[in-house]
Write an enzyme that holds these catalytic residues in place. Structure first.
Site, PDB file in Angstrom:
ATOM      1  N   ARG A 178       0.849  -1.212   0.000  1.00 26.81           N
ATOM      2  CA  ARG A 178       0.000   0.000   0.000  1.00 26.81           C
ATOM      3  C   ARG A 178       0.879   1.255   0.000  1.00 26.81           C
ATOM      4  O   ARG A 178       0.599   2.221  -0.675  1.00 26.81           O
ATOM      5  CB  ARG A 178      -0.912   0.040   1.238  1.00 26.81           C
ATOM      6  CG  ARG A 178      -1.870  -1.129   1.449  1.00 26.81           C
ATOM      7  CD  ARG A 178      -3.058  -1.104   0.534  1.00 26.81           C
ATOM      8  NE  ARG A 178      -2.707  -1.319  -0.857  1.00 26.81           N
ATOM      9  CZ  ARG A 178      -2.342  -2.497  -1.365  1.00 26.81           C
ATOM     10  NH1 ARG A 178      -2.255  -3.576  -0.624  1.00 26.81           N
ATOM     11  NH2 ARG A 178      -2.035  -2.606  -2.637  1.00 26.81           N
ATOM     12  N   ASN A 235      -8.075   8.612   6.013  1.00 28.93           N
ATOM     13  CA  ASN A 235      -7.130   7.959   5.108  1.00 28.93           C
ATOM     14  C   ASN A 235      -5.744   7.871   5.720  1.00 28.93           C
ATOM     15  O   ASN A 235      -5.313   8.766   6.450  1.00 28.93           O
ATOM     16  CB  ASN A 235      -7.066   8.710   3.778  1.00 28.93           C
ATOM     17  CG  ASN A 235      -8.379   8.614   3.028  1.00 28.93           C
ATOM     18  OD1 ASN A 235      -9.181   7.729   3.319  1.00 28.93           O
ATOM     19  ND2 ASN A 235      -8.600   9.509   2.092  1.00 28.93           N
ATOM     20  N   HIS A 242      -6.824   7.746  11.512  1.00 31.58           N
ATOM     21  CA  HIS A 242      -6.462   6.320  11.485  1.00 31.58           C
ATOM     22  C   HIS A 242      -4.986   6.096  11.186  1.00 31.58           C
ATOM     23  O   HIS A 242      -4.597   5.014  10.744  1.00 31.58           O
ATOM     24  CB  HIS A 242      -7.338   5.594  10.457  1.00 31.58           C
ATOM     25  CG  HIS A 242      -8.788   5.555  10.844  1.00 31.58           C
ATOM     26  ND1 HIS A 242      -9.815   5.338   9.967  1.00 31.58           N
ATOM     27  CD2 HIS A 242      -9.386   5.725  12.068  1.00 31.58           C
ATOM     28  CE1 HIS A 242     -10.985   5.369  10.604  1.00 31.58           C
ATOM     29  NE2 HIS A 242     -10.746   5.613  11.877  1.00 31.58           N
ATOM     30  N   GLY A 261     -16.304  11.354   0.460  1.00 30.05           N
ATOM     31  CA  GLY A 261     -15.846  10.000   0.154  1.00 30.05           C
ATOM     32  C   GLY A 261     -15.750   9.066   1.335  1.00 30.05           C
ATOM     33  O   GLY A 261     -14.809   8.275   1.422  1.00 30.05           O
TER      34      GLY A 261
HETATM   35  P1  NAD Z   1     -15.126   3.243   2.584  1.00 35.77           P
HETATM   36  O1  NAD Z   1     -14.282   2.377   1.693  1.00 35.77           O
HETATM   37  O2  NAD Z   1     -15.933   2.604   3.643  1.00 35.77           O
HETATM   38  O3  NAD Z   1     -16.151   4.098   1.702  1.00 35.77           O
HETATM   39  C1  NAD Z   1     -15.700   4.791   0.569  1.00 35.77           C
HETATM   40  C2  NAD Z   1     -16.769   5.788   0.146  1.00 35.77           C
HETATM   41  O4  NAD Z   1     -16.201   6.517  -0.934  1.00 35.77           O
HETATM   42  C3  NAD Z   1     -18.071   5.154  -0.348  1.00 35.77           C
HETATM   43  O5  NAD Z   1     -19.178   5.795   0.265  1.00 35.77           O
HETATM   44  C4  NAD Z   1     -18.042   5.413  -1.859  1.00 35.77           C
HETATM   45  O6  NAD Z   1     -19.334   5.641  -2.401  1.00 35.77           O
HETATM   46  C5  NAD Z   1     -17.206   6.669  -1.928  1.00 35.77           C
HETATM   47  N1  NAD Z   1     -16.509   6.892  -3.195  1.00 35.77           N
HETATM   48  C6  NAD Z   1     -16.084   5.999  -4.120  1.00 35.77           C
HETATM   49  N2  NAD Z   1     -15.472   6.639  -5.128  1.00 35.77           N
HETATM   50  C7  NAD Z   1     -15.503   7.965  -4.832  1.00 35.77           C
HETATM   51  C8  NAD Z   1     -15.028   9.135  -5.479  1.00 35.77           C
HETATM   52  N3  NAD Z   1     -14.364   9.085  -6.648  1.00 35.77           N
HETATM   53  N4  NAD Z   1     -15.244  10.339  -4.886  1.00 35.77           N
HETATM   54  C9  NAD Z   1     -15.895  10.431  -3.699  1.00 35.77           C
HETATM   55  N5  NAD Z   1     -16.373   9.351  -3.038  1.00 35.77           N
HETATM   56  C10 NAD Z   1     -16.174   8.129  -3.617  1.00 35.77           C
HETATM   57  O7  NAD Z   1     -14.173   4.336   3.167  1.00 35.77           O
HETATM   58  P2  NAD Z   1     -14.106   5.010   4.596  1.00 35.77           P
HETATM   59  O8  NAD Z   1     -15.453   5.463   5.020  1.00 35.77           O
HETATM   60  O9  NAD Z   1     -12.994   5.995   4.500  1.00 35.77           O
HETATM   61  O10 NAD Z   1     -13.658   3.817   5.568  1.00 35.77           O
HETATM   62  C11 NAD Z   1     -12.638   2.945   5.172  1.00 35.77           C
HETATM   63  C12 NAD Z   1     -11.448   2.833   6.107  1.00 35.77           C
HETATM   64  O11 NAD Z   1     -10.398   2.189   5.362  1.00 35.77           O
HETATM   65  C13 NAD Z   1     -10.906   4.169   6.507  1.00 35.77           C
HETATM   66  O12 NAD Z   1     -10.891   4.198   7.874  1.00 35.77           O
HETATM   67  C14 NAD Z   1      -9.494   4.226   5.967  1.00 35.77           C
HETATM   68  O13 NAD Z   1      -8.580   4.278   7.046  1.00 35.77           O
HETATM   69  C15 NAD Z   1      -9.216   2.919   5.282  1.00 35.77           C
HETATM   70  N6  NAD Z   1      -8.827   3.094   3.864  1.00 35.77           N
HETATM   71  C16 NAD Z   1      -7.956   4.088   3.546  1.00 35.77           C
HETATM   72  C17 NAD Z   1      -7.592   4.298   2.228  1.00 35.77           C
HETATM   73  C18 NAD Z   1      -6.620   5.412   1.923  1.00 35.77           C
HETATM   74  O14 NAD Z   1      -5.832   5.782   2.794  1.00 35.77           O
HETATM   75  N7  NAD Z   1      -6.651   6.015   0.728  1.00 35.77           N
HETATM   76  C19 NAD Z   1      -8.116   3.473   1.218  1.00 35.77           C
HETATM   77  C20 NAD Z   1      -9.002   2.445   1.586  1.00 35.77           C
HETATM   78  C21 NAD Z   1      -9.356   2.259   2.919  1.00 35.77           C
END
Ligand code: NAD
Length: 230
Positions: free
Chosen positions: A57, A88, A105, A173
């Site tokens: 990652r 994130n 987180h 998001g």
């Molecule tokens: P989640 O995966 O539960 O939900 C993602 C949300 O993003 C959904 O509601 C979806 O509809 C929306 N989405 C999808 N594409 C989008 C876009 N282009 N623009 C805006 N919204 C969009 O994510 P969460 O609620 O953040 O919970 C997941 C946990 O997993 C977090 O606590 C995080 O720590 C971790 N995580 C982090 C990352 C990262 O750091 N980038 C990636 C995946 C998961």
């Protein structure tokens, strides 16, 4: 008085930078079962697998770039007091120029001790990989600076304090399915202006009557900027 804007971002914020959310792929994150890589039990059972997952990652995040929504949020700082509270673990908000970012987180670019006193110090990781030979000064193996499922969220109290001062609160998001982070919405002052930007916003429960922008982050942030009239 300057607007006090809280941006509360989740995995969807970075989706247009090529980093997958897991809620959109049935609880899998980059093809891994999150229970096998993102819990304290997983670390106990197989620290090498957990480290490998986060090393992958980290590599992906280092190779990614902030998207236009990350940049637009950084740009808002010129006109308002903007504070980002992100779920994130990537550092794309900072790389876009946001100066006030709280990682609820954790931050994958850092490590912490796997022994007691884990929150005492965070160690920047040089490059992509954390290995089994990397230890803290007390000799404990270093683990990613990430809050796993089932662990306490040390920054919650500070996040609540920040949110209680918000004049504007924007969720971007996040499925709002991960607790206790999702509880933070309840601390937003009732007279604050509130939005949710998410392509699935219209399907979400909306007990606090947020204005829903049913768009992806990049398009949605442009819609928001027009409504904010900064
Ligand atoms: P989640 O995966 O539960 O939900 C993602 C949300 O993003 C959904 O509601 C979806 O509809 C929306 N989405 C999808 N594409 C989008 C876009 N282009 N623009 C805006 N919204 C969009 O994510 P969460 O609620 O953040 O919970 C997941 C946990 O997993 C977090 O606590 C995080 O720590 C971790 N995580 C982090 C990352 C990262 O750091 N980038 C990636 C995946 C998961």
């Amino acid at each position: 008085m300057k607007h006090q804007i809280i941006i509360f971002s989740g995995a969807g914020m970075s989706a247009e930078s090529g980093i997958k959310t897991f809620r959109d792929s049935n609880g899998l994150w980059e093809n891994y079962d999150i229970n096998e890589v993102a819990t304290p039990e997983a670390w106990e059972a197989n620290p090498d697998l957990v480290s490998k997952f986060y090393n992958q990652r980290r590599k992906q995040i280092i190779e990614s770039t902030p998207n236009e929504a990350h940049y637009a949020i950084a740009e808002m700082q010129k006109l308002a007091d903007v504070r980002v509270i992100t779920q994130n673990i990537d550092d794309l908000h900072e790389r876009a120029g946001s100066e006030n970012v709280m990682h609820l987180h954790g931050n994958i670019r850092y490590a912490k001790s796997s022994g007691p006193n884990q929150e005492k110090e965070y160690y920047p990781i040089q490059g992509e990989c954390l290995t089994k030979n990397d230890t803290c000064p007390e000799g404990f193996r270093l683990r990613p600076h990430v809050v796993w499922f089932g662990e306490a969220v040390p920054m919650m109290e500070k996040a609540v304090e920040m949110i209680m001062e918000a004049t504007h609160f924007v969720v971007i998001g996040s499925s709002l399915q991960v607790y206790p982070a999702a509880n933070l919405l309840g601390y937003c002052p009732t007279n604050a202006k509130k939005w949710i930007i998410d392509p699935k916003a219209n399907d979400m429960e909306n007990p606090y009557e947020f204005t829903l922008i049913n768009q992806k982050a990049v398009e949605g942030i442009n819609t928001l900027v027009k409504q904010l009239k900064l």
